[in-house]
Design a protein around this motif. Structure first.
Motif, PDB file in Angstrom:
ATOM      1  N   UNK A  75      -0.582   8.047   0.282  1.00 56.96           N
ATOM      2  CA  UNK A  75      -0.623   7.583   1.666  1.00 56.96           C
ATOM      3  C   UNK A  75      -1.452   6.325   1.841  1.00 56.96           C
ATOM      4  N   UNK A  76      -2.242   5.952   0.841  1.00 52.50           N
ATOM      5  CA  UNK A  76      -3.159   4.823   0.985  1.00 52.50           C
ATOM      6  C   UNK A  76      -2.422   3.545   1.382  1.00 52.50           C
ATOM      7  N   UNK A  77      -1.391   3.167   0.646  1.00 49.32           N
ATOM      8  CA  UNK A  77      -0.662   1.927   0.930  1.00 49.32           C
ATOM      9  C   UNK A  77       0.101   1.991   2.249  1.00 49.32           C
ATOM     10  N   UNK A  78       0.877   3.079   2.535  1.00 47.41           N
ATOM     11  CA  UNK A  78       1.573   3.146   3.830  1.00 47.41           C
ATOM     12  C   UNK A  78       0.631   3.076   5.025  1.00 47.41           C
ATOM     13  N   UNK A  79      -0.545   3.714   4.910  1.00 43.19           N
ATOM     14  CA  UNK A  79      -1.510   3.686   6.015  1.00 43.19           C
ATOM     15  C   UNK A  79      -2.029   2.271   6.231  1.00 43.19           C
ATOM     16  N   UNK A  80      -2.303   1.540   5.150  1.00 47.19           N
ATOM     17  CA  UNK A  80      -2.765   0.162   5.275  1.00 47.19           C
ATOM     18  C   UNK A  80      -1.705  -0.712   5.940  1.00 47.19           C
ATOM     19  N   UNK A  81      -0.456  -0.562   5.503  1.00 49.28           N
ATOM     20  CA  UNK A  81       0.635  -1.356   6.080  1.00 49.28           C
ATOM     21  C   UNK A  81       0.814  -1.045   7.554  1.00 49.28           C
ATOM     22  N   UNK A  82       0.806   0.258   7.891  1.00 47.91           N
ATOM     23  CA  UNK A  82       0.976   0.669   9.288  1.00 47.91           C
ATOM     24  C   UNK A  82      -0.148   0.139  10.163  1.00 47.91           C
ATOM     25  N   UNK A  83      -1.376   0.171   9.648  1.00 45.55           N
ATOM     26  CA  UNK A  83      -2.515  -0.295  10.437  1.00 45.55           C
ATOM     27  C   UNK A  83      -2.416  -1.789  10.705  1.00 45.55           C
ATOM     28  N   UNK A  84      -1.966  -2.561   9.711  1.00 46.17           N
ATOM     29  CA  UNK A  84      -1.824  -4.007   9.888  1.00 46.17           C
ATOM     30  C   UNK A  84      -0.753  -4.313  10.932  1.00 46.17           C
ATOM     31  N   UNK A  85       0.393  -3.628  10.833  1.00 45.22           N
ATOM     32  CA  UNK A  85       1.488  -3.865  11.782  1.00 45.22           C
ATOM     33  C   UNK A  85       1.058  -3.541  13.212  1.00 45.22           C
ATOM     34  N   UNK A  86       0.456  -2.368  13.392  1.00 43.21           N
ATOM     35  CA  UNK A  86       0.018  -1.951  14.726  1.00 43.21           C
ATOM     36  C   UNK A  86      -1.034  -2.914  15.264  1.00 43.21           C
ATOM     37  N   UNK A  87      -1.969  -3.299  14.396  1.00 43.76           N
ATOM     38  CA  UNK A  87      -3.049  -4.181  14.825  1.00 43.76           C
ATOM     39  C   UNK A  87      -2.518  -5.538  15.277  1.00 43.76           C
ATOM     40  N   UNK A  88      -1.584  -6.110  14.512  1.00 38.91           N
ATOM     41  CA  UNK A  88      -1.014  -7.408  14.874  1.00 38.91           C
ATOM     42  C   UNK A  88      -0.300  -7.322  16.218  1.00 38.91           C
ATOM     43  N   UNK A  89       0.486  -6.279  16.406  1.00 36.39           N
ATOM     44  CA  UNK A  89       1.220  -6.106  17.668  1.00 36.39           C
ATOM     45  C   UNK A  89       0.252  -5.996  18.847  1.00 36.39           C
ATOM     46  N   UNK A  90      -0.789  -5.188  18.659  1.00 33.79           N
ATOM     47  CA  UNK A  90      -1.740  -4.951  19.745  1.00 33.79           C
ATOM     48  C   UNK A  90      -2.511  -6.222  20.097  1.00 33.79           C
ATOM     49  N   UNK A  91      -3.025  -6.929  19.070  1.00 29.62           N
ATOM     50  CA  UNK A  91      -3.824  -8.124  19.331  1.00 29.62           C
ATOM     51  C   UNK A  91      -2.969  -9.232  19.942  1.00 29.62           C
TER      52      UNK A  91
END
Length: 293
Positions: A166-182
């Motif tokens: 789950x380490x890599x999928x969680x990192x990818x998901x966090x980056x995507x969500x963060x970019x959208x939110x910011x």
């Protein structure tokens, strides 16, 4: 739309990022401190004492408005970001030290961040007596920062293989969500962002450069190994801008206060990369020439 993104999306994004950090941590990472306590102590003193003082001096030098001044101090109080591990790896720093410092700083920041922010608010008086972090909001910081890390470490201990997958999928998901939110938050407050970005570029660039330099030179002057000094430099120089943005927009409910973190969060990638190449070039230049036959 913008309000929903910041009040819900930002804490979720940070929670996922901190969960991902926890998935990569074990108790052994904390035990590494015993192997190189000197490097850890020096880095923590730089992070917790020197950098807030340096940032305070820069804020006064640049004469920032009170709200932006508090935002800069909030950034200075934020621990190192997980991106520091990547830069340390690229430029041959001590990754184990990075992991230990990230874990320790994330815990210490739960207590030091509210303290520094409250002192900054008391000094600069940005105009809203309700903006400070009182006990309830300090507990909110605790929940946002520490609980996801603890959950991730628990999952790593209970299901180590699942945590690795789950380490890599969680990192990818966090980056995507963060970019959208910011992006959503900036677009919804575009006029305020554009009005302040020029004023903040100089102070954030200088703060980043000074953070990286202090993180590297102070350990070297105190005879810490080059690899550990590189790790310290990136850990201290790459602040967790995401945390600063989340605290400003959700806990303090102030978009303007998040602007220093937003500007810094974009510029630091380029500055840190240039700094890494600079110290790598210095090592090459300092290396002894091969003996001629």
């Amino acid at each position: 739309m913008g309000s929903a993104l910041t009040t819900i999306g930002l804490p979720v994004a940070l929670g996922i990022i901190m969960l991902g950090l926890g998935l990569s941590l074990t108790l052994g990472d904390f035990k590494r401190i015993a192997k190189h306590p000197k490097a850890v102590i020096i880095a923590l003193v730089c992070q917790l004492v020197l950098l807030p003082l340096v940032c305070f001096g820069l804020v006064l030098l640049f004469r920032l408005p009170p709200v932006l001044a508090v935002g800069m101090m909030l950034l200075a109080a934020s621990p190192g970001g997980t991106t520091a591990n990547l830069y340390s790896h690229l430029f041959r720093g001590d990754i184990a030290l990075n992991i230990s410092l990230t874990a320790i700083n994330s815990i210490i920041a739960v207590f030091t961040l509210p303290l520094i922010v409250n002192l900054s608010i008391a000094y600069f008086e940005p105009g809203d007596g309700q903006v400070g972090i009182q006990l309830a909001k300090a507990l909110e910081v605790f929940a946002i920062v520490l609980l996801p890390v603890a959950l991730g470490m628990l999952i790593r201990w209970w299901k180590p293989r699942f945590a690795e997958r789950m380490d890599k999928p969680v990192r990818i998901a966090s980056i995507i969500i963060l970019v959208i939110v910011i992006v959503g938050a900036v677009v919804s407050n575009l006029a305020v962002f554009l009005e302040n970005v020029v004023a903040l570029a100089g102070v954030t660039v200088l703060f980043c450069l000074l953070s990286l330099t202090i993180g590297f030179l102070v350990p070297r002057l105190l005879r810490v190994s080059r690899e550990q000094a590189i790790a310290s430099s990136f850990e201290i120089g790459i602040h967790n801008a995401t945390l600063a943005i989340v605290i400003a927009q959700t806990v303090l409910n102030n978009f303007e206060m998040s602007l220093p973190g937003a500007v810094y969060g974009v510029l630091m990638f380029f500055i840190a990369a240039a700094f890494g190449f600079a110290i790598r070039g210095r090592r090459t230049a300092d290396a002894p020439a091969p003996a001629t036959p």
